[in-house]
Design a protein around this motif. Structure first.
Motif, PDB file in Angstrom:
ATOM      1  N   GLN A 223      50.962   4.615  65.332  1.00 33.56           N
ATOM      2  CA  GLN A 223      51.269   3.908  64.074  1.00 33.56           C
ATOM      3  C   GLN A 223      50.755   4.676  62.844  1.00 33.56           C
ATOM      4  O   GLN A 223      51.063   5.832  62.715  1.00 33.56           O
ATOM      5  N   SER A 224      49.914   4.043  62.020  1.00 33.49           N
ATOM      6  CA  SER A 224      49.600   4.683  60.733  1.00 33.49           C
ATOM      7  C   SER A 224      48.790   5.967  60.830  1.00 33.49           C
ATOM      8  O   SER A 224      48.678   6.685  59.833  1.00 33.49           O
TER       9      SER A 224
ATOM     10  N   ASN B  75      58.783  -3.646  54.861  1.00 32.97           N
ATOM     11  CA  ASN B  75      58.925  -2.217  54.577  1.00 32.97           C
ATOM     12  C   ASN B  75      60.255  -1.925  53.868  1.00 32.97           C
ATOM     13  O   ASN B  75      60.334  -1.014  53.040  1.00 32.97           O
TER      14      ASN B  75
ATOM     15  N   CYS C  15      55.834   6.625  63.047  1.00 32.01           N
ATOM     16  CA  CYS C  15      54.803   5.660  63.442  1.00 32.01           C
ATOM     17  C   CYS C  15      54.811   5.424  64.956  1.00 32.01           C
ATOM     18  O   CYS C  15      53.790   5.040  65.531  1.00 32.01           O
TER      19      CYS C  15
ATOM     20  N   ASN D  87      51.731   2.037  53.184  1.00 32.49           N
ATOM     21  CA  ASN D  87      53.122   2.205  53.615  1.00 32.49           C
ATOM     22  C   ASN D  87      54.013   2.802  52.531  1.00 32.49           C
ATOM     23  O   ASN D  87      54.867   3.646  52.816  1.00 32.49           O
TER      24      ASN D  87
ATOM     25  N   PHE E  88      47.874  -2.719  53.351  1.00 31.40           N
ATOM     26  CA  PHE E  88      48.674  -1.487  53.453  1.00 31.40           C
ATOM     27  C   PHE E  88      50.152  -1.703  53.137  1.00 31.40           C
ATOM     28  O   PHE E  88      50.874  -0.771  52.849  1.00 31.40           O
TER      29      PHE E  88
ATOM     30  N   GLU F 286      60.338  -2.221  65.647  1.00 26.58           N
ATOM     31  CA  GLU F 286      59.850  -2.372  64.270  1.00 26.58           C
ATOM     32  C   GLU F 286      61.019  -2.448  63.284  1.00 26.58           C
ATOM     33  O   GLU F 286      61.003  -3.250  62.338  1.00 26.58           O
TER      34      GLU F 286
ATOM     35  N   TYR G 233      42.775   1.045  55.462  1.00 25.08           N
ATOM     36  CA  TYR G 233      43.343  -0.122  54.785  1.00 25.08           C
ATOM     37  C   TYR G 233      42.390  -0.584  53.708  1.00 25.08           C
ATOM     38  O   TYR G 233      41.780   0.220  53.008  1.00 25.08           O
TER      39      TYR G 233
ATOM     40  N   LYS H 176      50.340   9.070  59.553  1.00 23.47           N
ATOM     41  CA  LYS H 176      50.421   9.404  58.127  1.00 23.47           C
ATOM     42  C   LYS H 176      49.594  10.650  57.798  1.00 23.47           C
ATOM     43  O   LYS H 176      49.872  11.352  56.826  1.00 23.47           O
TER      44      LYS H 176
ATOM     45  N   TYR I 106      60.577   7.009  59.082  1.00 30.53           N
ATOM     46  CA  TYR I 106      59.198   6.501  58.988  1.00 30.53           C
ATOM     47  C   TYR I 106      58.807   5.749  60.271  1.00 30.53           C
ATOM     48  O   TYR I 106      57.730   5.969  60.831  1.00 30.53           O
TER      49      TYR I 106
ATOM     50  N   GLY J 197      45.244   2.828  62.835  1.00 25.51           N
ATOM     51  CA  GLY J 197      46.627   2.364  62.958  1.00 25.51           C
ATOM     52  C   GLY J 197      46.647   0.987  63.591  1.00 25.51           C
ATOM     53  O   GLY J 197      45.693   0.609  64.302  1.00 25.51           O
ATOM     54  N   VAL J 198      47.723   0.242  63.362  1.00 26.68           N
ATOM     55  CA  VAL J 198      47.778  -1.122  63.901  1.00 26.68           C
ATOM     56  C   VAL J 198      47.994  -1.159  65.416  1.00 26.68           C
ATOM     57  O   VAL J 198      47.933  -2.224  66.021  1.00 26.68           O
TER      58      VAL J 198
ATOM     59  N   TYR K  99      53.325  -8.235  64.778  1.00 29.32           N
ATOM     60  CA  TYR K  99      54.489  -8.243  63.880  1.00 29.32           C
ATOM     61  C   TYR K  99      55.496  -7.163  64.291  1.00 29.32           C
ATOM     62  O   TYR K  99      56.627  -7.152  63.838  1.00 29.32           O
ATOM     63  N   ILE K 100      55.046  -6.229  65.157  1.00 28.81           N
ATOM     64  CA  ILE K 100      55.985  -5.303  65.788  1.00 28.81           C
ATOM     65  C   ILE K 100      56.078  -5.797  67.235  1.00 28.81           C
ATOM     66  O   ILE K 100      55.117  -5.649  68.006  1.00 28.81           O
TER      67      ILE K 100
HETATM   68  N1  GLU Z   1      54.584   1.041  61.304  1.00 31.04           N
HETATM   69  C1  GLU Z   1      53.563   0.182  60.772  1.00 31.04           C
HETATM   70  C2  GLU Z   1      54.052  -0.520  59.522  1.00 31.04           C
HETATM   71  O1  GLU Z   1      54.707   0.059  58.721  1.00 31.04           O
HETATM   72  C3  GLU Z   1      52.335   0.991  60.522  1.00 31.04           C
HETATM   73  C4  GLU Z   1      51.236   0.138  60.038  1.00 31.04           C
HETATM   74  C5  GLU Z   1      49.875   0.670  60.325  1.00 31.04           C
HETATM   75  O2  GLU Z   1      49.559   1.169  61.412  1.00 31.04           O
HETATM   76  O3  GLU Z   1      49.075   0.542  59.419  1.00 31.04           O
HETATM   77  O4  GLU Z   1      53.809  -1.662  59.301  1.00 31.04           O
END
Ligand code: GLU
Length: 304
Positions: free
Chosen positions: A63-64, A164, A192, A114, A95, A157, A240, A67, A188, A257-258, A26-27
């Motif tokens: 990615q996540s 988001n 990521c 998120n 998430f 993204e 998640y 956080k 954000y 992370g994804v 999706y990215i």
């Molecule tokens: N940048 C990704 C998003 O917001 C991070 C998601 C992830 O790694 O969980 O969808």
């Protein structure tokens, strides 16, 4: 413990899962990564004998996992005030769910979904004079490496950021975002997009494993008690909607992370990072999860 030997054995054990699962697409920029890669690195506490196997020196999109760094910065500046704007309970939903945020009136369940991370991005924008620069300096100091944002991944993204953006709008509607939505989303996505390899990531998580030592990096200071709390949130909210399974199978606090990365800590013993892009249906790395399960089984070391 001879972690190098342990990792070699784990690699053999996880290898049959190479090819299982699907990388995040999706990215768009993440869909271009070769999915059949695997790397793992362990950094023991109080010892420089780093152990690594596979593509542990190949950088990937954290990615996540970012956080956790955002939470460390926010907690050091806001202290317990942070919890007026988000909770610390596992979400039990995906998430990027909007539903829960709607019925909980714009207060995210925890910092690792998120919605929570968007509020943290808002806090950092409000608090820091140059958030982009100060965030990456902090991650560089923690990892001991000149890691950087991948602007192409962030742009990729941002171009597809419908969900988001909806989350950010809902947060803004409830007064839980104070800056411009576009600035918050942009920052954000940059956070990521940070690229790190397994060894850089394991190194950056060492201070969470070295949990009895006060934490001080690039002006970000945390007490021993705050580090304990970050580890607690990683344990309950780091995977998640699979935090319970991860706790059951692996038994370590961590964050996934994804991009296919997972960083975890065995407090007092080591930090570890593993990466393999193919994900299971919950969004966690298939080989990464297996490798960590084998790690705590082989060594009989976990928090339980
Ligand atoms: N940048 C990704 C998003 O917001 C991070 C998601 C992830 O790694 O969980 O969808």
């Amino acid at each position: 413990m001879d972690y190098q030997k342990v990792l070699e054995k784990i690699y053999e054990g996880a290898l049959p899962l190479m090819g299982v699962g699907k990388q995040a697409d999706y990215i768009p920029a993440l869909a271009e990564v070769n999915p059949d890669q695997f790397g793992i690195c362990i950094v023991p506490v109080g010892d420089d004998a780093v152990a690594q196997v596979g593509e542990a020196q190949t950088r990937f999109s954290v990615q996540s996992i970012t956080k956790v760094f955002m939470l460390a910065m926010c907690l050091s500046m806001e202290g317990d005030n942070l919890w007026t704007r988000m909770g610390k309970e596992p979400s039990g939903t995906s998430f990027n769910s909007l539903v829960q945020l709607e019925y909980e009136h714009g207060k995210p369940r925890n910092p690792f979904i998120n919605a929570g991370a968007l509020v943290m991005a808002d806090v950092l924008i409000s608090r820091l004079s140059n958030p982009e620069k100060e965030f990456i300096s902090f991650v560089r100091e923690m990892s001991g490496s000149f890691v950087d944002y991948d602007h192409e991944v962030a742009r990729s993204e941002e171009r597809q950021a419908y969900l988001n953006t909806a989350i950010a709008n809902l947060l803004k509607h409830h007064g839980n975002i104070r800056n411009h939505i576009s600035d918050v989303l942009h920052f954000y996505f940059l956070c990521c997009s940070v690229e790190m390899n397994c060894c850089e990531l394991a190194q950056a998580f060492r201070p969470f494993a070295d949990h009895r030592r006060p934490f001080s990096f690039a002006g970000v200071e945390l007490t021993v008690s705050q580090v304990k709390r970050i580890n607690a949130i990683m344990q309950t909210c780091g995977f998640y909607d699979e935090a319970g399974d991860f706790s059951y199978l692996v038994g370590l606090p961590g964050k996934s992370g994804v991009g296919g990365g997972i960083a975890a800590v065995n407090p007092g013993t080591y930090s570890v990072a593993v990466w393999s892009p193919r994900l299971n249906a919950k969004g966690n790395s298939v080989m990464g999860l297996k490798a960590l399960e084998l790690l705590t089984t082989e060594t009989a070391e976990s928090i339980f």
